[in-house]
Scaffold this active site. Structure first.
Site, PDB file in Angstrom:
ATOM      1  N   ARG A 284      46.278  41.440  41.479  1.00  0.00           N
ATOM      2  CA  ARG A 284      46.068  40.375  42.521  1.00  0.00           C
ATOM      3  C   ARG A 284      44.427  40.250  42.556  1.00  0.00           C
ATOM      4  O   ARG A 284      43.777  41.264  41.805  1.00  0.00           O
ATOM      5  CB  ARG A 284      46.256  40.888  43.646  1.00  0.00           C
ATOM      6  CG  ARG A 284      45.003  41.508  44.371  1.00  0.00           C
ATOM      7  CD  ARG A 284      45.620  41.801  45.402  1.00  0.00           C
ATOM      8  NE  ARG A 284      44.740  42.416  47.028  1.00  0.00           N
ATOM      9  CZ  ARG A 284      44.686  43.482  47.266  1.00  0.00           C
ATOM     10  NH1 ARG A 284      46.158  43.416  48.052  1.00  0.00           N
ATOM     11  NH2 ARG A 284      43.811  44.254  48.350  1.00  0.00           N
TER      12      ARG A 284
ATOM     13  N   TYR B 271      30.847  52.931  49.737  1.00  0.00           N
ATOM     14  CA  TYR B 271      30.740  51.267  48.359  1.00  0.00           C
ATOM     15  C   TYR B 271      29.666  51.497  47.769  1.00  0.00           C
ATOM     16  O   TYR B 271      29.833  51.602  46.712  1.00  0.00           O
ATOM     17  CB  TYR B 271      31.386  50.173  49.258  1.00  0.00           C
ATOM     18  CG  TYR B 271      31.894  49.007  48.585  1.00  0.00           C
ATOM     19  CD1 TYR B 271      33.188  49.060  47.820  1.00  0.00           C
ATOM     20  CD2 TYR B 271      30.726  47.977  47.811  1.00  0.00           C
ATOM     21  CE1 TYR B 271      33.366  47.802  47.353  1.00  0.00           C
ATOM     22  CE2 TYR B 271      31.205  47.632  47.591  1.00  0.00           C
ATOM     23  CZ  TYR B 271      33.026  47.475  47.097  1.00  0.00           C
ATOM     24  OH  TYR B 271      32.413  45.912  46.382  1.00  0.00           O
TER      25      TYR B 271
ATOM     26  N   ASP C  73      47.674  55.253  38.813  1.00  0.00           N
ATOM     27  CA  ASP C  73      46.475  55.453  39.744  1.00  0.00           C
ATOM     28  C   ASP C  73      45.552  55.714  39.323  1.00  0.00           C
ATOM     29  O   ASP C  73      45.053  56.853  38.365  1.00  0.00           O
ATOM     30  CB  ASP C  73      46.879  56.293  40.832  1.00  0.00           C
ATOM     31  CG  ASP C  73      45.612  56.755  42.135  1.00  0.00           C
ATOM     32  OD1 ASP C  73      44.575  56.779  41.573  1.00  0.00           O
ATOM     33  OD2 ASP C  73      45.859  57.164  42.921  1.00  0.00           O
ATOM     34  N   VAL C  74      44.190  55.097  39.528  1.00  0.00           N
ATOM     35  CA  VAL C  74      42.982  55.650  38.038  1.00  0.00           C
ATOM     36  C   VAL C  74      42.426  56.161  38.117  1.00  0.00           C
ATOM     37  O   VAL C  74      41.462  57.005  36.945  1.00  0.00           O
ATOM     38  CB  VAL C  74      41.543  53.601  37.977  1.00  0.00           C
ATOM     39  CG1 VAL C  74      42.388  52.448  37.539  1.00  0.00           C
ATOM     40  CG2 VAL C  74      41.521  53.612  39.544  1.00  0.00           C
TER      41      VAL C  74
ATOM     42  N   ASN D  49      37.947  47.358  36.942  1.00  0.00           N
ATOM     43  CA  ASN D  49      37.884  46.690  38.330  1.00  0.00           C
ATOM     44  C   ASN D  49      38.724  46.915  39.392  1.00  0.00           C
ATOM     45  O   ASN D  49      37.938  46.287  40.351  1.00  0.00           O
ATOM     46  CB  ASN D  49      39.065  44.728  38.474  1.00  0.00           C
ATOM     47  CG  ASN D  49      38.950  44.076  39.128  1.00  0.00           C
ATOM     48  OD1 ASN D  49      38.105  43.497  39.312  1.00  0.00           O
ATOM     49  ND2 ASN D  49      40.657  44.712  39.556  1.00  0.00           N
TER      50      ASN D  49
HETATM   51  P1  NAD Z   1      41.773  43.197  45.931  1.00  0.00           P
HETATM   52  O1  NAD Z   1      41.200  44.509  46.904  1.00  0.00           O
HETATM   53  O2  NAD Z   1      42.194  42.005  45.955  1.00  0.00           O
HETATM   54  O3  NAD Z   1      41.635  43.997  44.062  1.00  0.00           O
HETATM   55  C1  NAD Z   1      41.554  45.340  43.720  1.00  0.00           C
HETATM   56  C2  NAD Z   1      42.877  46.007  43.082  1.00  0.00           C
HETATM   57  O4  NAD Z   1      42.732  47.145  42.937  1.00  0.00           O
HETATM   58  C3  NAD Z   1      44.118  45.822  43.925  1.00  0.00           C
HETATM   59  O5  NAD Z   1      45.014  45.058  43.930  1.00  0.00           O
HETATM   60  C4  NAD Z   1      44.169  47.301  43.934  1.00  0.00           C
HETATM   61  O6  NAD Z   1      46.011  47.263  44.999  1.00  0.00           O
HETATM   62  C5  NAD Z   1      43.868  48.217  43.139  1.00  0.00           C
HETATM   63  N1  NAD Z   1      43.905  49.125  43.012  1.00  0.00           N
HETATM   64  C6  NAD Z   1      43.435  49.664  44.436  1.00  0.00           C
HETATM   65  N2  NAD Z   1      42.793  50.866  44.202  1.00  0.00           N
HETATM   66  C7  NAD Z   1      43.444  51.542  42.954  1.00  0.00           C
HETATM   67  C8  NAD Z   1      43.929  53.039  42.235  1.00  0.00           C
HETATM   68  N3  NAD Z   1      43.950  53.719  42.562  1.00  0.00           N
HETATM   69  N4  NAD Z   1      44.584  52.723  40.948  1.00  0.00           N
HETATM   70  C9  NAD Z   1      44.434  51.175  40.425  1.00  0.00           C
HETATM   71  N5  NAD Z   1      44.835  50.625  40.890  1.00  0.00           N
HETATM   72  C10 NAD Z   1      44.081  49.869  42.358  1.00  0.00           C
HETATM   73  O7  NAD Z   1      39.702  43.288  45.823  1.00  0.00           O
HETATM   74  P2  NAD Z   1      39.165  42.358  44.865  1.00  0.00           P
HETATM   75  O8  NAD Z   1      37.978  41.384  45.814  1.00  0.00           O
HETATM   76  O9  NAD Z   1      39.781  41.429  43.634  1.00  0.00           O
HETATM   77  O10 NAD Z   1      38.084  42.924  43.912  1.00  0.00           O
HETATM   78  C11 NAD Z   1      38.310  43.903  42.590  1.00  0.00           C
HETATM   79  C12 NAD Z   1      36.471  44.114  42.302  1.00  0.00           C
HETATM   80  O11 NAD Z   1      35.906  43.803  42.313  1.00  0.00           O
HETATM   81  C13 NAD Z   1      36.620  45.757  43.376  1.00  0.00           C
HETATM   82  O12 NAD Z   1      36.152  46.559  41.800  1.00  0.00           O
HETATM   83  C14 NAD Z   1      35.517  45.453  43.658  1.00  0.00           C
HETATM   84  O13 NAD Z   1      34.903  46.512  45.028  1.00  0.00           O
HETATM   85  C15 NAD Z   1      34.980  44.456  43.265  1.00  0.00           C
HETATM   86  N6  NAD Z   1      33.741  43.615  44.096  1.00  0.00           N
HETATM   87  C16 NAD Z   1      34.667  42.535  44.928  1.00  0.00           C
HETATM   88  C17 NAD Z   1      34.075  41.822  45.611  1.00  0.00           C
HETATM   89  C18 NAD Z   1      34.511  40.666  46.392  1.00  0.00           C
HETATM   90  O14 NAD Z   1      33.735  39.767  47.041  1.00  0.00           O
HETATM   91  N7  NAD Z   1      35.876  40.450  46.478  1.00  0.00           N
HETATM   92  C19 NAD Z   1      32.667  41.529  45.667  1.00  0.00           C
HETATM   93  C20 NAD Z   1      32.219  42.916  44.894  1.00  0.00           C
HETATM   94  C21 NAD Z   1      32.688  43.096  44.015  1.00  0.00           C
END
Ligand code: NAD
Length: 264
Positions: free
Chosen positions: A15, A154, A62-63, A89
């Site tokens: 997602r 974070y 799980d990463v 990601n």
């Molecule tokens: P999201 O929560 O929609 O997606 C994160 C995904 O990572 C999920 O599918 C989740 O199941 C998966 N995940 C979590 N823990 C995991 C693990 N241990 N092993 C494998 N998969 C795992 O988040 P997003 O908003 O799409 O964010 C994606 C990345 O971008 C993240 O690293 C987040 O920190 C970064 N980010 C997001 C934003 C934002 O505004 N959304 C801003 C800056 C950075």
């Protein structure tokens, strides 16, 4: 078709930003590993891509667990023969006043976002070193560049990811491996929608403080990642590109932005 027949692992790609990156890679001709901790969700994305005529498989890992990461990389190589691209990601939101943040919550965030990125780089990097080719993009955050109250875990994890990016870039450049990072500002994803819904992230204020006056779409992050894994970026090494509508560039008063917009 800038990534024709490249093999890519995108962690946390069931997602949000990860799914968008996977979609763009597939459009550019890459073979994709959709990864996540929720296998049915990863399978749904892989099946959708396959129905669209793309090549994709779903792998649960799980990463933050080394054996699961190693098994994922092995399964990707068994299926597609190599690993050309890794995007770290997978992530999660960790919010809380530092004086009260539970140690277990801190450790979980660091485990997934920093140690997880390292473990994936290590496992995929071994394949890339053998191949003398690889592209790694770590998804950091503007929170890894600036200080955000109540986000010590974070921010530390994402600052660590930026440092990891520089170190691996320097260690592996001579193997023809590019390691770079993207630091998104606020992106309209489930993670951010939940933070807004729970009153943790004030969307209107974030938009006001952003010179471009809005949040990013997942596609805007994905397009930058495509550039960083494509041939066009071959001499970019160890860099973090903020995709934030000007957020990290801006250090002045919000009221100046308000006035500038009123003049439009
Ligand atoms: P999201 O929560 O929609 O997606 C994160 C995904 O990572 C999920 O599918 C989740 O199941 C998966 N995940 C979590 N823990 C995991 C693990 N241990 N092993 C494998 N998969 C795992 O988040 P997003 O908003 O799409 O964010 C994606 C990345 O971008 C993240 O690293 C987040 O920190 C970064 N980010 C997001 C934003 C934002 O505004 N959304 C801003 C800056 C950075």
């Amino acid at each position: 078709m800038r990534l024709k027949d490249r093999v890519a692992i995108v962690t946390g790609s069931a997602r949000g930003i990860g799914e968008s990156i996977a979609n763009r890679f597939a459009e550019e001709g890459a073979k994709i590993v959709i990864n996540g901790i929720d296998l049915p969700a990863a399978q749904a994305v892989a099946e959708r891509l396959t129905k669209e005529g793309k090549q994709a498989i779903a792998l649960k890992a799980d990463v933050s667990v080394k054996t699961e990461v190693q098994a994922m990389v092995k399964a990707a190589v068994d299926k597609f023969g190599r690993v050309d691209i890794l995007v770290n990601n997978a992530g999660m939101s960790v919010v809380g006043a530092s004086q009260d943040l539970e140690e277990a919550v801190w450790r979980k965030g660091i485990d997934v976002m920093l140690t997880g990125a390292f473990l994936c780089c290590q496992a995929a990097g071994k394949e890339m070193i053998k191949q003398r080719f690889g592209k790694i993009v770590n998804i950091a955050s503007i929170n890894g560049i600036g200080a955000y109250p109540e986000r010590a875990c974070y921010c530390s994890a994402k600052a660590g990811v930026i440092a990891l990016t520089k170190v691996l870039a320097c260690e592996w450049a001579h193997y023809n491996i590019n390691v770079n990072a993207v630091a998104p500002g606020a992106v309209e994803t489930d993670m951010v929608k939940n933070l807004v819904a729970f009153g943790i992230l004030p969307k209107d204020e974030v938009v006001r403080r952003t010179p471009m006056g809005r949040m990013a779409s997942t596609l805007e992050i994905a397009d930058t990642v495509v550039f960083l894994v494509s041939e066009e970026s071959r001499f970019i090494e160890g860099q973090t590109i903020a995709v934030d509508g000007g957020w990290t560039a801006y250090e002045y008063l919000e009221s100046w932005l308000d006035k500038a917009r009123q003049k439009d």
